[in-house]
Design an enzyme around this catalytic site. Structure first.
Site, PDB file in Angstrom:
ATOM      1  N   ASP A 105       1.013  -1.354   0.116  1.00 60.29           N
ATOM      2  CA  ASP A 105       0.073   0.044  -0.197  1.00 60.29           C
ATOM      3  C   ASP A 105       0.861   1.201  -0.067  1.00 60.29           C
ATOM      4  OD1 ASP A 105      -2.333   1.422   0.478  1.00 60.29           O
ATOM      5  OD2 ASP A 105      -1.813   1.759   2.615  1.00 60.29           O
ATOM      6  N   THR A 156      -3.265   5.023  -3.827  1.00 62.72           N
ATOM      7  CA  THR A 156      -2.092   6.058  -3.162  1.00 62.72           C
ATOM      8  C   THR A 156      -0.834   5.617  -3.674  1.00 62.72           C
ATOM      9  OG1 THR A 156      -2.043   4.196  -1.588  1.00 62.72           O
ATOM     10  CG2 THR A 156      -3.172   6.000  -0.855  1.00 62.72           C
ATOM     11  N   ASP A 167      -9.117  -0.317   1.995  1.00 60.20           N
ATOM     12  CA  ASP A 167      -8.801   0.277   0.899  1.00 60.20           C
ATOM     13  C   ASP A 167     -10.097  -0.129   0.212  1.00 60.20           C
ATOM     14  OD1 ASP A 167      -6.466   1.048   1.270  1.00 60.20           O
ATOM     15  OD2 ASP A 167      -5.411   0.246  -0.646  1.00 60.20           O
TER      16      ASP A 167
END
Length: 535
Positions: A69, A102, A400
């Site tokens: 991530d 991201t 997410d």
């Protein structure tokens, strides 16, 4: 540093302690800033897409984080450079606002900086580059609106929501169970969503994890899980139609706030003190019984004596429950949190259909499940996994997916993933560049080239030859006028993302382009860096 001279030719100092400071000016400053931004983007580039690699980060005290991530990687990296910190902020703001994308937003910013560097070398002024980027980002965002599609979902038909969440999870470590996890995420969001207001409060979804079991054992519980067990081993392990008293006052005799000393010089005095204490406990337990409570959940602990009394009076109790959990239990069961025993009334009790204690494996670890609550607006996702890192990463991946489901309830437009939206925008921006006279059109073309960085990175990470794949897909998009053609990362043998069910949220993509452009404009406008030199 530059010295200044007065009219008699004597030098005087403008900046204090200037021999201890470094200064970069003009193009040098911009190039140094751009290379710092590109360095951060290069780190994240390899973890983009379903075939992206994971990073392992070790904190100073030896904790290991394995993640894919983007926001987490940058948070855990100790970044020292000012511009690199801007990139960390960039991915954090994407995480707060959208929750997904991201990594892509940082890769995009890195590509824009790379194009800007070429334009600056040609002698174009940085402000003109920034303005060109601003125009191009507006064109790209409008074009995304134009190619997006709305899709309908309802509480019964959730297939389309699940497909979008599966796209998000496919780039994570949990992609082998992405179907079941996506369903769990969607059901959890729909359970707490307010569809009239199109709003979702993600605080109502609690994500708990426990090491052991396998990832497939992850489940969604319509209620709350508390990582505690009954305070006395002989209390009942299963209570049906429970009426719950939620207390924030300790089961202890009251203590004066001031300093005090009790002098006991005879046995009788000790006896009276003990009786007094016992009376207190008796009254406390009796109050809970009188109100009709069948389970007490307490924020503080209680003495063994109180525990013993509760056991005798058949009043099961749980102690040391955290404040956040108490609030969730109160919301779920419709109860009130009671700060004093005097204020306990039957209306303040929470109601739950079933409270049970469940033990796991051979470790004697027990957890309390509070299910079938009166107000089923609070749910818990309970994750199992082989080790702690796996569970932490699954929590991040699920966060997410939950954010994506929430964004879709707010705005149900989607674009197709796999780099297809970026390629389509790139083509649109390239065509629009011809309409602008002046230097800006170079910057707009540079923006179009930068948009290609994401599909290029996707192809690279999937082991395809990046340039061949990108040009093939681009020509196919233009030939068929089909904005759904993207990079075939999973090697299915076709480029149409509509058939592969790869979707992304429209607001997520638009936010990526806008945020990346803003940060790059900010970096381009810096032409002087004064920093304390390292001694």
């Amino acid at each position: 540093m530059a010295l200044a001279f007065d009219e008699f030719g004597r030098p005087f100092i403008i900046i204090k302690e200037q021999e201890q400071k470094n200064r970069l000016r003009g193009l040098d400053a911009q190039k140094a800033n751009i290379s710092a931004g590109k360095a951060v983007a290069r780190i994240l580039r390899t973890s983009l897409g379903p075939k992206g690699m994971d990073k392992i980060l070790q904190s100073p005290d030896g904790d290991v984080v394995i993640t894919n991530d983007g926001a987490t990687i940058l948070e855990q990296m100790d970044v020292d450079n000012q511009i690199a910190k801007l990139m960390v902020e960039l991915s954090r703001s994407q995480d707060y606002e959208i929750g997904d994308g991201t990594t892509g937003v940082v890769v995009m910013a890195g590509a824009l900086l790379e194009q800007a560097e070429r334009l600056l070398e040609r002698g174009i002024h940085p402000i003109r580059v920034a303005e060109g980027y601003e125009m191009a980002s507006r064109i790209a965002v409008d074009h995304l609106d134009h190619i997006s599609q709305k899709f309908e979902f309802s509480l019964t038909n959730i297939e389309s929501l699940v497909q979008v969440c599966m796209t998000t999870l496919s780039s994570k470590i949990v992609n082998r169970c992405k179907r079941s996890l996506a369903e769990i995420a969607v059901k959890a969001v729909l359970a707490v969503a307010d569809l009239e207001r199109k709003d979702v409060n993600l605080d109502m979804i609690k994500v708990e994890g426990k090491v052991g079991g396998k990832l497939e054992d992850t489940e969604l519980i319509n209620g709350i899980i508390v990582d505690k067990d009954m305070s006395h081993p002989q209390m009942p392990k299963r209570i049906e139609n429970a009426k719950i008293a939620i207390l924030t006052c300790p089961f202890e005799p009251p203590k004066p706030k001031t300093k005090h000393k009790v002098d006991i010089d005879t046995v009788e005095k000790f006896q009276t003190l003990r009786q007094q204490e016992q009376k207190y406990f008796d009254e406390m337990v009796q109050k809970c019984k009188d109100v009709g409570a069948t389970l007490v959940i307490c924020q503080w602990g209680f003495d063994d004596e109180a525990n013993h009394l509760l056991m005798h009076r058949n009043l099961p109790a749980v102690r040391w429950v955290g404040g956040v959990e108490l609030e969730l239990i109160a919301i779920a069961t419709g109860g009130r949190i009671v700060p004093r025993f005097q204020e306990l009334t039957p209306e303040k009790l929470g109601k739950a259909g079933l409270v049970r204690e469940k033990s796991f494996g051979t470790t004697k670890e027990r957890m309390l499940y509070i299910e079938q609550c009166a107000n089923s607006k609070a749910v818990t996702i309970f994750i199992r996994g082989g080790n702690k890192m796996m569970i932490e990463e699954t929590k991040r991946s699920l966060h997410d997916a939950l954010c994506v489901a929430r964004n879709l309830i707010r705005n149900n437009s989607i674009v197709y993933g796999g780099g297809s939206a970026e390629i389509s925008c790139s083509v649109a921006v390239e065509t629009a560049a011809d309409r602008y006279p002046g230097v800006e059109q170079y910057a707009i073309r540079g923006f179009a080239d930068a948009l290609d960085a994401i599909p290029m990175a996707l192809a690279e990470n999937s082991g395809l030859s990046p340039i061949d794949t990108l040009t093939a897909v681009k020509s196919q998009q233009i030939k068929e006028n089909n904005p759904c053609c993207g990079i075939d990362c999973n090697d299915v043998g076709m480029n149409d993302m509509r058939e592969q069910n790869v979707f992304e949220t429209l607001i997520g993509k638009q936010q990526q382009i806008l945020l990346a452009t803003q940060v790059v404009k900010m970096i381009l406008k810096i032409d002087d860096v004064i920093s304390p030199s390292e001694f």
